[in-house]
Design a protein around this motif. Structure first.
Motif, short mmCIF file in Angstrom:
data_model
loop_
_atom_site.label_atom_id
_atom_site.label_comp_id
_atom_site.label_asym_id
_atom_site.label_seq_id
_atom_site.Cartn_x
_atom_site.Cartn_y
_atom_site.Cartn_z
N TYR A 1 0.85 -1.20 -0.11
CA TYR A 1 0.13 0.12 -0.07
C TYR A 1 0.82 1.28 0.05
O TYR A 1 1.91 1.30 0.43
N GLU A 2 0.23 2.40 -0.46
CA GLU A 2 1.15 3.71 -0.70
C GLU A 2 1.16 4.64 0.57
O GLU A 2 1.80 5.40 0.51
N HIS A 3 0.21 4.13 1.64
CA HIS A 3 0.24 5.00 2.73
C HIS A 3 0.06 4.05 3.82
O HIS A 3 -0.73 3.13 4.05
N TRP A 4 0.41 4.60 5.28
CA TRP A 4 0.59 3.73 6.46
C TRP A 4 -0.90 3.79 6.79
O TRP A 4 -1.23 2.80 7.72
N LEU A 5 -1.92 4.61 6.52
CA LEU A 5 -3.28 4.60 6.68
C LEU A 5 -3.86 3.10 6.39
O LEU A 5 -4.79 2.84 7.24
N PHE A 6 -3.71 2.48 5.44
CA PHE A 6 -3.95 1.46 4.91
C PHE A 6 -3.62 0.16 6.02
O PHE A 6 -4.48 -0.48 6.26
N TYR A 7 -2.49 0.34 6.45
CA TYR A 7 -2.06 -0.86 7.52
C TYR A 7 -2.68 -0.52 8.79
O TYR A 7 -2.87 -1.43 9.51
N ALA A 8 -3.07 0.68 9.02
CA ALA A 8 -3.67 1.29 10.59
C ALA A 8 -5.16 0.57 10.26
O ALA A 8 -5.56 -0.08 11.26
N VAL A 9 -5.91 0.76 9.25
CA VAL A 9 -7.15 0.02 8.83
C VAL A 9 -6.95 -1.41 9.24
O VAL A 9 -7.83 -2.03 9.83
N GLU A 10 -6.22 -1.84 8.50
CA GLU A 10 -5.65 -3.67 8.47
C GLU A 10 -5.47 -3.84 9.80
O GLU A 10 -6.28 -4.91 10.45
N ALA A 11 -4.72 -3.36 10.95
CA ALA A 11 -4.42 -3.50 11.97
C ALA A 11 -5.70 -3.49 13.08
O ALA A 11 -5.86 -4.29 13.74
N PHE A 12 -6.74 -2.40 12.92
CA PHE A 12 -7.51 -2.15 13.67
C PHE A 12 -8.56 -3.40 13.30
O PHE A 12 -9.39 -3.89 14.30
N LEU A 13 -8.87 -3.86 12.02
CA LEU A 13 -9.76 -4.75 11.75
C LEU A 13 -9.22 -6.07 12.42
O LEU A 13 -10.03 -6.92 12.97
N VAL A 14 -7.92 -6.45 12.18
CA VAL A 14 -7.15 -7.60 12.94
C VAL A 14 -7.49 -7.79 14.46
O VAL A 14 -7.61 -8.80 14.88
N LEU A 15 -7.22 -6.56 15.09
CA LEU A 15 -7.36 -6.49 16.35
C LEU A 15 -8.86 -6.86 16.83
O LEU A 15 -9.06 -7.56 17.76
N LEU A 16 -9.75 -6.17 16.45
CA LEU A 16 -11.17 -6.53 16.54
C LEU A 16 -11.30 -8.08 16.47
O LEU A 16 -12.07 -8.57 17.18
N PHE A 17 -11.06 -8.39 15.37
CA PHE A 17 -11.15 -10.00 14.87
C PHE A 17 -10.48 -10.75 16.19
O PHE A 17 -11.18 -11.75 16.45
N VAL A 18 -9.41 -10.65 16.52
CA VAL A 18 -8.65 -11.45 17.46
C VAL A 18 -9.36 -11.32 18.79
O VAL A 18 -9.50 -12.26 19.40
N VAL A 19 -9.60 -9.97 19.35
CA VAL A 19 -10.49 -10.01 20.57
C VAL A 19 -11.53 -10.58 20.42
O VAL A 19 -12.08 -11.20 21.61
N GLY A 20 -12.26 -10.46 19.36
CA GLY A 20 -13.70 -11.12 19.34
C GLY A 20 -13.49 -12.64 19.32
O GLY A 20 -14.45 -13.24 19.87
#
Length: 448
Positions: A335-354
């Motif tokens: 990805y061309e910007h760190w924001l994409f990785y932030a969205v990905e990390a947020f989604l993965v965090l919710l997934f794992v905690v769930g």
């Protein structure tokens, strides 16, 4: 089970319209070419011209001439299930000189995706007990994921896999909640169809049966009827199709290739170069036997997990947009910007905690077992790891199911924040992915 409940009817209508419009994009792009009859042959038309990410249009070839070009050993019932629609399309071709394959697939995909959405919503609403708005938000989230969006509108087998896996999960958990074991014939039918569309999904069906049936799963009579019988039917279907359809087609292809080589040696050189590129990309297998030849021990695992498994599966990359790995796309695109990785990390965090919050629930225990199958298959063995983003229908539905248990555990105020976050995330992903898909699909394809 397939009767729509009152609160499901608006969802089904909206979902049907959305998926129909997405399929209309595909029809718009490929209509002029794919509805022709006798144009360069169906292999060239649907394989050499159709290139969207890593998806294939083998279904359209089958609907056009009844010939098998997909990997029969991995999809032993795909052809027989499409056969009635091939007969229909054959009649249309003969009567109107018009190939309706892409229209037939668009209808099948729209119906399959709509039913998948309804069943996922029903699990979230009736089995897990979410509020209406939360169940709708999580259902929308799944269909905002890039891999799911593409599977819903491209003529491959993945949308069928999504429907059958969600259906299996719904039936298994419904029986568990009622304190009932799956009947052997239910398990047998689910195994027959899930493995028939994608052979590895058969393992998931057997795991769901094991979790719900317990020790009774291993009773010889039940094991024979619920597992051995459907697998035997699949084996017989595979053998019959190979003998009667695939082998004659391969012999015919070899004869045509020999003729082409005599007339145009450069065409064979181009094909050979393409195959050489595929060999380099696939990586070195763990062995050469029929099973291990599909494995890959060279593709970098961590990069593929970040950029492909939790990256392209959820958010498309702008660079090399929807390019085919075996033609021009690199194995790893960033990805061309760190924001994409932030969205990905947020989604993965919710997934794992769930997953952690719902660990004691039978539903998520089945899902974790299914994730284990995919982890072994794709991450450890490397099967399809370099283009894992096209296989999201096999596991991405677990993400909203895991997040559902966050709502069940959270107090009211944090749950409200989570609700707004998921709605915003679903809107963001859907608009972002759809804009890129529209950009790709809005230009009609022309080939001389």
């Amino acid at each position: 089970m397939f009767k729509l409940r009152k609160e499901e009817k608006p969802l089904a209508l909206v979902a049907f319209l959305v998926f129909a419009l997405q399929n209309a994009l595909t029809v718009y792009k490929y209509h002029d070419l794919f509805t022709r009859v006798g144009f360069r042959g169906y292999w060239v038309l649907f394989h050499e011209i159709f290139h969207v990410s890593g998806f294939d249009a083998y279904s359209c070839i089958y609907l056009s001439n009844g010939k098998i070009y997909y990997e029969l050993s991995r999809h032993p019932l795909f052809g027989p299930l499409l056969a009635p629609f091939y007969w229909l399309n054959d009649a249309i071709i003969k009567q109107f000189d018009f190939n309706a394959a892409i229209y037939i697939m668009a209808l099948l995909l729209t119906l399959s995706a709509t039913l998948s959405a309804v069943l996922l919503f029903r699990i979230l609403r009736s089995h897990i007990g979410l509020k209406l708005i939360d169940a709708l938000a999580l259902t929308a989230l799944l269909f905002s994921f890039a891999s799911i969006m593409l599977a819903v509108m491209l003529p491959d087998h993945f949308c069928c896999s999504l429907l059958l896996l969600v259906l299996t999960l719904y039936i298994a958990n419904d029986h568990h909640l009622k304190g009932e074991a799956l009947a052997w014939w239910q398990s047998a039918l689910l195994l027959l169809f899930t493995a028939g569309i994608t052979i590895s999904n058969g393992a998931k069906t057997m795991l769901a049966d094991l979790f719900c049936t317990g020790k009774a799963f291993f009773k010889p009579r039940r094991l024979l009827l619920a597992c051995v019988l459907p697998l035997g039917i699949l084996g017989a279907a595979l053998y019959a199709q190979y003998t009667l359809q695939l082998l004659p087609r391969e012999q015919e292809s070899a004869r045509i290739e020999a003729q082409v080589q005599k007339m145009n040696p450069n065409a064979i050189k181009k094909s050979t170069a393409h195959e050489a590129r595929k060999e380099r990309i696939i990586g070195k297998p763990m062995g050469n036997d029929p099973v291990l030849k599909w494995t890959d021990k060279d593709t970098p695992r961590l990069s593929c997990v970040v950029e492909n498994v939790f990256g392209e599966s959820i958010m498309l990359h702008r660079e090399h947009l929807l390019e085919d790995l075996f033609i021009s796309r690199p194995v790893v695109v960033h990805y061309e910007h760190w924001l994409f990785y932030a969205v990905e990390a947020f989604l993965v965090l919710l997934f794992v905690v769930g997953l952690v919050f719902g660990l004691r629930q039978k539903l998520l225990q089945i899902c974790l077992a299914w994730l284990g199958v995919d982890f072994v298959l794709h991450i450890i063995m490397g099967f399809g790891l370099n283009e894992a983003y096209i296989m999201g229908t096999h596991w991405l539905f677990i993400i909203p199911l895991a997040m559902a248990f966050l709502f069940k555990k959270m107090p009211a105020k944090p749950a409200l924040v989570l609700r707004f976050s998921i709605v915003a995330l679903a809107l963001l992903l859907y608009i972002y992915n759809l804009c890129l898909v529209f950009q790709f699909m809005s230009h009609p394809l022309t080939v001389g």
